[in-house]
Every structure is written in C-alpha cells, then in structure tokens.
Design a protein around this motif. Structure first.
Motif, PDB file in Angstrom:
ATOM      1  N   ALA A 114       0.827  -1.203   0.000  1.00 23.91           N
ATOM      2  CA  ALA A 114       0.000   0.000   0.000  1.00 23.91           C
ATOM      3  C   ALA A 114       0.861   1.252   0.000  1.00 23.91           C
ATOM      4  CB  ALA A 114      -0.922  -0.008   1.217  1.00 23.91           C
ATOM      5  N   LEU A 115       1.923   1.240   0.784  1.00 21.49           N
ATOM      6  CA  LEU A 115       2.789   2.406   0.839  1.00 21.49           C
ATOM      7  C   LEU A 115       3.518   2.599  -0.487  1.00 21.49           C
ATOM      8  CD1 LEU A 115       3.744   4.632   2.769  1.00 21.49           C
ATOM      9  CD2 LEU A 115       5.669   3.165   3.372  1.00 21.49           C
ATOM     10  N   GLU A 116       3.959   1.481  -1.078  1.00 21.76           N
ATOM     11  CA  GLU A 116       4.627   1.568  -2.379  1.00 21.76           C
ATOM     12  C   GLU A 116       3.702   2.180  -3.432  1.00 21.76           C
ATOM     13  OE1 GLU A 116       6.018  -1.392  -5.974  1.00 21.76           O
ATOM     14  OE2 GLU A 116       6.143  -2.109  -3.910  1.00 21.76           O
ATOM     15  N   ASP A 117       2.460   1.707  -3.451  1.00 25.67           N
ATOM     16  CA  ASP A 117       1.525   2.202  -4.459  1.00 25.67           C
ATOM     17  C   ASP A 117       1.142   3.655  -4.202  1.00 25.67           C
ATOM     18  OD1 ASP A 117       1.649  -0.201  -5.701  1.00 25.67           O
ATOM     19  OD2 ASP A 117      -0.264  -0.950  -4.939  1.00 25.67           O
ATOM     20  N   TYR A 118       1.101   4.035  -2.939  1.00 26.82           N
ATOM     21  CA  TYR A 118       0.790   5.430  -2.620  1.00 26.82           C
ATOM     22  C   TYR A 118       1.935   6.342  -3.023  1.00 26.82           C
ATOM     23  CZ  TYR A 118      -0.064   9.602   0.154  1.00 26.82           C
ATOM     24  OH  TYR A 118      -0.237  10.879   0.550  1.00 26.82           O
ATOM     25  N   TRP A 119       3.160   5.864  -2.763  1.00 26.88           N
ATOM     26  CA  TRP A 119       4.352   6.649  -3.111  1.00 26.88           C
ATOM     27  C   TRP A 119       4.709   6.549  -4.597  1.00 26.88           C
ATOM     28  CZ3 TRP A 119       8.508   5.302   1.157  1.00 26.88           C
ATOM     29  CH2 TRP A 119       8.311   6.141   2.256  1.00 26.88           C
ATOM     30  N   HIS A 120       4.283   5.473  -5.243  1.00 25.81           N
ATOM     31  CA  HIS A 120       4.717   5.138  -6.600  1.00 25.81           C
ATOM     32  C   HIS A 120       6.212   4.831  -6.639  1.00 25.81           C
ATOM     33  CE1 HIS A 120       0.759   6.296  -7.907  1.00 25.81           C
ATOM     34  NE2 HIS A 120       0.935   7.505  -7.421  1.00 25.81           N
TER      35      HIS A 120
END
Length: 861
Positions: A114-120
């Motif tokens: 989730a954090l990866e996708d939020y940060w891209h």
C-alpha cells in the motif's frame, strides 16, 4: 499439522495491490484492486521495478510465517509473567496460533504494498539496511535484539525482510499520515495511513515475493552492558500520536500506551501504541472493538493481556473496559454484569484477578478467565474517596490517602488507609501513627517489604503541594518518615517507579518549571530506602519538561513518554516524545548458586531448589558436574551425572545427559550446544550435563543422578545469564545425603551488587521425616565461610546462638520473627548481613552422623 499457505489452498489475501489516494472533504481512502485469477499464486514483487543489475531472492509466504514464528518466540520468552500469577506461563503455541502468525505477515506485506503504491516507488534495500543499522545502534535492549538476530539465523537478508521491513513500514505509514493529514480536524489526526485507509483484506497473498538481495550486511549490536550507562538519558523514537493523561504498562518486551487526551481534541481518542525498545520502534494498536476513548481509567498487565477499565468518557464516568492482546493485536470487551459503579478507580493485579477500588463506590474483583466480577466487602474499608494510591504486596492490596470533603468546593486529604485481603474478603486499617500528613494525588510504590508514598497535595485549609512522604511496613503496621534532604521539589502530575532498589520521581508540574515561575519540570530524584537518601537524576539529554506523562520500569531503564508541556502562561502543548533513563540495579541479590554433595540413588539423589523472583523471565544455565571435580582433589566423583529440571507443579520441563547432546522436549526447542559454549559456563567434561532455560517467576527443582544408578560426589549449579533483567534468583535449597569428611554437603552462593544483603541460612534434618524422607540427618550443624575460606559464623541448634565471627548477639528472636525458624530445636540457623562476595555453607552431622539433610539460604531483604 502445518498448513501450506498458498493462494489456491489457503485463500489468504494479497497479490498486487493498486492503491489510489482520493482526498475529498478532508477524507482519504485507498482503493485496492483485486489480483486476477491468472496471477494469483505466482511470485510477486514488492518493488515496482527492480534494478536490472540487482539479484533477486524469493521468500515464500510460508518462509515468512516461519520467520515470524521465530521472532514471536523471542518476544514471548522475554515477556513478563507476573510473579503473583500462580498458573504456569502458557507455552508459545498456546499463546499464539498459526493463523495469527499468518495474519501478521499478511498485514505487513499488504501495508508495504500500500505504501509503495501510494508513493509510486518501492522501499529500497538501502532503506532496509539503514533500518537494521538504526536498530543496532539505537537499541536499549541489546540482549533481545541479539536474540532476534540469532533467531533469524543472523542472515541479514532475512533480518531486513522479516524484522526491519515491518518496523520501517509501521513508522513510514505513521509519518506519511502526519504529512498528508496535518491540519485536518478531529480523529483523523490521531491515526496513521493504514488506520484511515485500511488495505483491502480479501485478495489472496502470493506464494512468494521477489525482493532484491543486494549484499546486506549484518550490523554490530551495541555492546554496552545492559545497553546503557548509569544516570543517562536517550530519546525514544517519536510516537505515532501525541497524548497526555493516558495509561502505560510494561510487558517485558514492549510499553503499551492507550487512551488519554491531547490539547485541542474534540473527543477522547481510543487509540494507542506499543513501543519496542529493542528495535526503538512503535506499532499502533488496533481500534477494532477497542473501548471508547477516555481518561482516568486503569490499566494493568496480566502476563498476556492489558486490561483497560472505567474512567471518564466525555463528561460521564463509565464502568466498561476491554482486554488487549498484543500478540494478536485484538480487543475483547470486559463483562459489565455485577461490575462496580462507574467512576475513577485504582487497580492492582493479584496474579489471577484485577482488584479495583474507590472510596465512594467500593470495589470489585475481575477474573479475566471467566470474564466475571465479584463484589468486595466494604466492612471496615477506608472512608477516603478519590485520589488515593494502591499497591499489591503479593497477598494484600494496600490503599492509602485520598480526598475527603471538608468544605464546599474544597477537598481535604486523609492519612488513613486499609489493607484488603482477597482470600478472606476483609479489611484491616493502616496505622496513622507517624503517617505522612493527609493528601491526595500522591504516588506509591511497593518495594517487596514496604510501601513508599511521596508527594501529593491538599486544597484546604491551605493549598499545599508536598515533597515529603513515608515508608509503611505492613508486617509491623508502622510508618517511618523518609528524608527530605535533597528531595525533589514539590510538584504535581509527576511519575514514580520502583527499580528494585530505588524509587525514581520524575517530571511533573511545580515551582521553577515552565517559564521559571510554575510549570512543567524535567528534573527528578532517586530515593534509596536503605540509605534513606536522595540522588538527583541527570538533566543532560533529558526529555522535554512535562506533566501528565507516564513512566514504566523495564528492569534497567525507566521509559517516560507523552504528557503536556506547560509553560505556565499558554495552553499546554501535548507531546509525542519520550526518553529512556538508565538506572541499573543498585542493590544486591543472591546469585550463582551451587551445592556439592555425595549423590546416591533412590531418595538420596541430589535435589537442588531455587526460586525465580521478579516480573521478567530469568535466563539461567543449570549444570550437573562430576568428572571435572577430580583435578581439585575431590575423591569419588560422580562419573556421569544426569540433570532434570522440574517446575513448581512437579512437571519435568527439561533434562540432559551430556551437554554436547541437547535433549529436545518441553521447554527446550532447539540445540543448545552453541548457547552453552558462549555462556562462559560450558562444562569441561563431555559427560557432564547442562541446560539453558528462560524461566518465569516460580519455584524450580534440579535433580542430579548418576547414569545406571552410579554414585559419587557431584555439584549442582545455577548461574544467572540475565543479570540486567527485572528478576533474581533467590531462596536456595539443596537436599542430599550428608556423609563425613569430603562427602559432607557444601552449599555456595554469591551476594551480587553493591550493598550488603541480609539472609538466613538453615541446616534442616529432623523435620524432613514428616514429609516421608527416609533417614533424615538427626542433628545437623551449620558453618558459614567467606571467600577466603575463613569461618565467619556457625551454629548447632538454632535456639543456642554461637557468638563469634560476624555474630555478635543472640539471634533467637530474630530467627523467630523472620518467618523461617526451624521446627526442630536440633536444626541450625544463622542470620547474617553479608557484603557482596562469595560464601560457602557447610552442613555436617554431629559426631559424624549421616543422613539426608537440607541446606537453605533465604533472602530476608
């Protein structure tokens, strides 16, 4: 049977998560797209695009779960099992299910995605290496972190993925939410990204996750003894929220804080967090099924749960609560049937029940096993109202002080109190002779033999804030004033903890604080009841001045956290910072126990007993020694000793025959040869036996026998491998057949620390007969020798004191009042105040008689 965790077979959640961030009207949400059936179960990557020149390594879900189990086993081993809890500490498998382990892994993988996708962008290997380095440098429980690294095979890749990643993700989620949500109103400011934007929990997890394996290195863990230097401060990691007037408990591995309030809050939050000093990191507690937010509530630790109860929600007092399990991160409501009336209470934990009490409403006993309440008697109970203190002595709850209404709008303090015995459901008043002046909002700690109260205030006839106190001895029902020389300045809303040898007062709101007139303080003092003296705590690197904070004692450190900074002029500023104050045990204790005797067969084998006392498990090595006694001139040694370890119920929990061959079973779950070698206490002969065990508070028995019923002189020993833990070895006893000359019974012990220790030594024989022991030693004598071998005390028949050496007066009355007087006049006893050092007690029979005898050392302090 272990269940294989695959997407197709387990139905678990996961896969590639697509996270969108929508910000509308101050509300943020994550939208998770389901993995397609075509990709479910295949290897996934936590990295959007791994560098082409970076090698990849797959970690299957099952592997991650097995590593999570290893991590949780370390934490469970170090978790406090309160000494008053008469039930044995549950096994690890009884405490946490395989499904719970799987959920922990699922959660951190989803949050990472989730954090990866939020940060891209992905969490990088460099970030994970930096997190491992930070843990190793910042840890204040190096022994726990070292155990964690070892449990993961000291493999830096596994440590990075299974220990550092969850910790880093938790912190980044909290930080990200603070960044995104700054200035937003209401509850949103109190929770992290994952709380405000829960990750979809319906997608299957992949079989394996591909992650870069880019040359991680294992960092060196801090080598400072106990992880800290005396009288020094170190900052805690910044918490995921700010809070004051909350509660805090110590579990043995984490500090759990919950509830309270913060400046500007429109509602009382029902959030909390767990601070782990070994990794210097925070984890937020779940809000699912958590009780409504409140202040003025109680919190106690049972050994596996924190119980929150009562307090004030909004404008109204309540009598609701809940039990929080940190292993499963879950809440269970407490029953309200027959619960005491709503109010603000004190609470103590007896080992099996929580006792709550307040003057106006009385109290009750809550049993978490049955989720039920039982009222307690109010007959002869104190008449004090609120603001009192309560401590648990091991058999009684002592409440003291508090308010009584003396004028409209004013509260006077009382100096009355009472001792409540839950076994008899009865109260006994505490003496008021020489008691401190009446007060409320003071603190109280229990030392093991006395209650120390300090500070507090009264409103009428004058507003007074106290900086004095007293020591109450329940055995004599008497008070002794404590010194005010160099005592802390008067203050309110401070904290007090007991270290095992000192009481530490810190922080609060008082004169000289804040802007210099009256406000928050960052000063403190340590009170030593033996010397009746105070010593200032350092202010170098101390946390920001504060009041309304909490403090817990970990065994070698005080952790303070949260609270408000009041400058005396402006609105309070609520804090999310804290500090760890190092104060290693400054007293003394018995340790490193050994007894030498002639081991026979049947009832005449050698039986060593000891007690672990305290709030944390004690790591010990127990040895059965025979052959290596030969070079010291000991004849007839036991050629091949075996060792068995039993708990207080009489159950066999570990055994060994030859320390190079670990016997797996019961509490021994892995090969111990390496641990024994690195302990510094490896036997020198392969035929000798050794066991390393992490033992919760309780009674233990070690039995030494000869293989194939062989006989000879042997030594049974217990060495303390965790001297910085908040527990001690105490009350030592060994039973064996006492012969003559070299085959008498010889008991050894060490007084460790910096201060003298008062002990009673006993040589028991005749009274063993009533317990069915055959051929007891009919008339045992006792000698005490110091480390030079000099005889410093002796006795033959405890009713006839032998004056000489360190014994300068008749000891009969002292022995009687100790509670350890022998039941037969032919038995021997000595009471001695011994400075730190090595001591030997020798038991013989009068006129060279032989028989089964018992040598004992009891700690009277």
């Amino acid at each position: 049977m272990k269940k294989k965790s695959t997407a197709s077979q387990s139905g678990l959640l996961g896969g590639r998560l697509l996270v969108g961030v929508l910000v509308c009207a101050g509300i943020m949400s994550l939208v998770i797209a389901r993995t397609s059936p075509a990709t479910a179960g295949k290897a996934a990557s936590l990295y959007s695009e791994a560098p082409a020149n970076t090698s990849q390594r797959a970690l299957s879900f099952a592997e991650r779960v097995s590593y999570q189990r290893a991590i949780e086993e370390v934490y469970w081993r170090h978790r406090i099992w309160p000494k008053d809890n008469r039930n044995p500490k549950p096994t690890f498998d009884a405490a946490i299910s395989h499904a719970a382990l799987e959920k922990k892994v699922q959660d951190y993988l989803r949050e990472s995605q989730a954090l990866e996708d939020y940060w891209h962008r992905a969490i990088t290997a460099q970030q994970l290496q930096a997190e491992m380095n930070r843990m190793a440098e910042a840890t204040k429980q190096p022994e726990v972190l070292r155990d964690l690294f070892e449990a993961l095979g000291n493999d830096p890749f596994v440590i990075a993925e299974c220990l550092a990643r969850p910790v880093l993700i938790e912190r980044l989620l909290g930080n990200e939410y603070e960044r995104v949500g700054r200035g937003a109103p209401g509850q949103r400011a109190e929770v992290g990204l994952k709380e405000s934007s829960p990750v979809n929990a319906e997608n299957p997890m992949p079989d394996a996750v591909m992650v870069p394996n880019s040359g991680y290195s294992l960092p060196t863990i801090a080598e400072v003894a106990g992880g800290c230097t005396d009288d020094t401060w170190a900052a805690t990691a910044i918490g995921p929220f700010k809070r004051a007037d909350h509660t805090a408990v110590w579990t043995g591995t984490e500090m759990i804080v919950w509830g309270g309030a913060y400046t500007g809050a429109t509602v009382y939050p029902n959030t909390g967090g767990r601070y782990n000093p070994s990794t210097d990191s925070w984890t937020v507690t779940s809000t699912a099924n958590a009780p409504p937010g409140r202040w003025g509530h109680t919190a106690i630790w049972t050994g596996n749960e924190m119980i929150i109860w009562a307090g004030v929600e909004g404008q109204f007092a309540v009598n609701t609560g809940a039990r929080y399990n940190p292993v499963t991160n879950s809440w269970t409501a407490t029953n309200t049937t027959n619960a005491p009336a709503p109010g603000i209470y004190t609470a103590v934990w007896t080992g099996s029940e929580m006792i709550v009490w307040t003057g106006p409403n009385g109290g009750g006993k809550y049993n978490p096993n049955t989720n039920s309440w039982t009222a307690i008697s109010n007959i002869n109970a104190p008449t004090l109202q609120s603001g009192h203190s309560a401590v648990w002595t091991g058999s009684e709850m002592i409440v003291w002080g508090g308010t009584v209404t003396c004028q409209i709008f004013f509260q006077c303090g009382t100096n009355t109190g009472g001792r409540y015995n839950p076994n008899t459901d009865s109260w006994t008043a505490t003496s008021t002779a020489n008691a401190p002046a009446g007060r409320y909002a003071h603190t109280a700690v229990w030392t093991g033999s006395e209650m120390i109260v300090w500070g507090g205030l009264v409103d009428y006839p004058f507003f007074i804030v106290f900086n004095d106190g007293g020591k109450y001895n329940p055995r004599t029902n008497s008070w002794t004033a404590i010194s005010t020389t160099n005592a802390p300045s008067e203050r309110t809303a401070y904290t007090a903890v007991w270290t095992g040898s000192e009481m530490i007062i810190w922080g609060g709101n008082g004169a000289g604080g804040g802007n210099g007139d009256w406000g928050s303080l960052n000063t403190g003092e340590k009170y030593n009841p033996v010397t009746n003296g105070w010593t200032s705590t350092s202010t170098t690197n101390a946390p920001t001045a504060r009041d309304g904070h909490t403090a817990v004692w970990t065994g070698s450190r005080m952790i303070v956290w949260g609270g408000n900074y009041n400058d005396g002029v402006n609105f309070p500023v609520t804090l999310n910072t804290g500090g760890r104050y190092c104060a290693p045990f400054a007293g003394s204790q018995l340790g490193n126990i050994s007894t030498r005797a002639f081991v026979q067969t049947g009832d005449n084998v050698m039986i060593g007993g000891f007690i672990v006392q305290g709030t944390e498990p004690k790591r010990v090595i127990i040895r059965a020694i025979g052959p290596e006694l030969t070079p010291f001139g000991v004849p007839n040694v036991l050629a091949d000793p075996t060792l068995e370890l039993y708990d207080g119920t009489g159950a066999l929990i570990a055994s060994n025959d030859s320390w190079l061959h670990t016997i797996i079973g019961e509490i021994i779950t892995g090969d111990q040869v390496r641990d024994i070698r690195t302990s510094g206490h490896a036997p020198t002969d392969t035929r000798e036996s050794a066991i390393i065990a992490d033992l919760p508070a309780g009674n233990y028995t070690a039995i030494v026998r000869g293989v194939n019923n062989t006989m000879g002189v042997a030594l049974v020993e217990a060495y303390d491998l965790s001297p910085d833990s908040n527990s001690i070895l105490g009350n030592i006893s060994t039973r064996s057949f006492v012969q003559t000359d070299d085959n008498v019974m010889i008991g050894g012990f060490i007084v460790e620390g910096t201060q003298p220790r008062r002990v009673i030594l006993r040589a028991i024989g005749p009274e063993l007969g009533q317990f069915g022991v055959p051929t007891p030693l009919s008339d045992p004598t006792l000698e005490l020798h110091d480390s030079t071998g000099a005889l410093i005390a002796s006795n033959d028949n405890w009713l006839n004191t032998i004056i000489g050496g360190i014994i300068t007066s008749d000891q009969r009355a002292e022995i009687r009042s100790s509670g350890y007087a022998p039941t037969d006049s032919r038995e021997s006893a000595i009471i001695a105040t011994l400075p730190p050092g090595n001591y030997t007690a020798i038991v013989r029979g009068v006129n060279d008689t032989t028989g089964v005898g018992l040598v004992e050392a009891y700690d009277l302090d």
